[in-house]
Design a protein around this motif. Structure first.
Motif, mmCIF file in Angstrom:
data_model
loop_
_atom_site.group_PDB
_atom_site.id
_atom_site.type_symbol
_atom_site.label_atom_id
_atom_site.label_comp_id
_atom_site.label_asym_id
_atom_site.label_seq_id
_atom_site.Cartn_x
_atom_site.Cartn_y
_atom_site.Cartn_z
ATOM 1 N N ASP A 9 0.795 -1.226 0.000
ATOM 2 C CA ASP A 9 0.000 0.000 0.000
ATOM 3 C C ASP A 9 0.829 1.278 0.000
ATOM 4 O O ASP A 9 0.282 2.358 -0.135
ATOM 5 N N ASP A 33 -4.084 -3.372 -1.477
ATOM 6 C CA ASP A 33 -4.562 -3.815 -0.160
ATOM 7 C C ASP A 33 -4.711 -5.333 -0.185
ATOM 8 O O ASP A 33 -4.639 -5.958 -1.248
ATOM 9 N N LEU A 55 -1.281 -4.083 5.853
ATOM 10 C CA LEU A 55 -2.084 -3.603 4.725
ATOM 11 C C LEU A 55 -3.457 -3.144 5.181
ATOM 12 O O LEU A 55 -3.982 -3.660 6.164
ATOM 13 N N PRO A 56 -4.064 -2.208 4.442
ATOM 14 C CA PRO A 56 -5.449 -1.826 4.736
ATOM 15 C C PRO A 56 -6.425 -2.895 4.237
ATOM 16 O O PRO A 56 -6.060 -3.760 3.446
#
Length: 125
Positions: A9, A33, A55-56
């Motif tokens: 990301d 993501d 990560l989102p």
């Protein structure tokens, strides 16, 4: 060379590592993501995946678990990449299904060696 899915990301990290891998002859596709990484692993069928762990949407551990649970993607080697190498992170990544583990900033020669080893292509990068 090989087709690599890089799940990351951070735009700066993507720019640097994608550029270095591309110059070495690899094709790099990027997911930003964990959820997108899982979807792209199934759709794109890369030869290997480089997975950031922070990560989102879906963290790298869970994204790896899902990739390794899928019949179409379980065979794809995953190398975990993280800037926050804490005690136990390597073991946690391997337990989630990662095939190897590396730290950021990435040492490109070391990473290329790991990619080659996992793809069964030994020898110098």
């Amino acid at each position: 060379m090989s087709r690599i899915l890089y799940v990351e990301d951070n735009d700066d990290n993507v720019y640097v590592l994608k550029g270095r891998l591309t110059r070495k002859g690899h094709t790099v596709i990027v997911a930003s993501d964990g959820a997108q990484g899982v979807a792209m692993a199934a759709a794109e069928r890369p030869e290997i995946i480089l997975m950031d762990l922070s990560l989102p949407v879906l963290d790298g551990w869970e994204a790896t678990r899902r990739i390794k649970a899928g019949a179409a993607t379980r065979h794809i080697p995953v190398i975990a990449l993280t800037a926050h190498a804490m005690t136990g992170d390597r073991e946690k990544a391997l337990a989630a299904g990662c095939d190897d583990f590396d730290t950021k900033p990435v040492d490109i020669e070391r990473l290329l060696g790991k990619i080659q080893a996992l793809l069964g292509r030994g020898g110098a990068p």
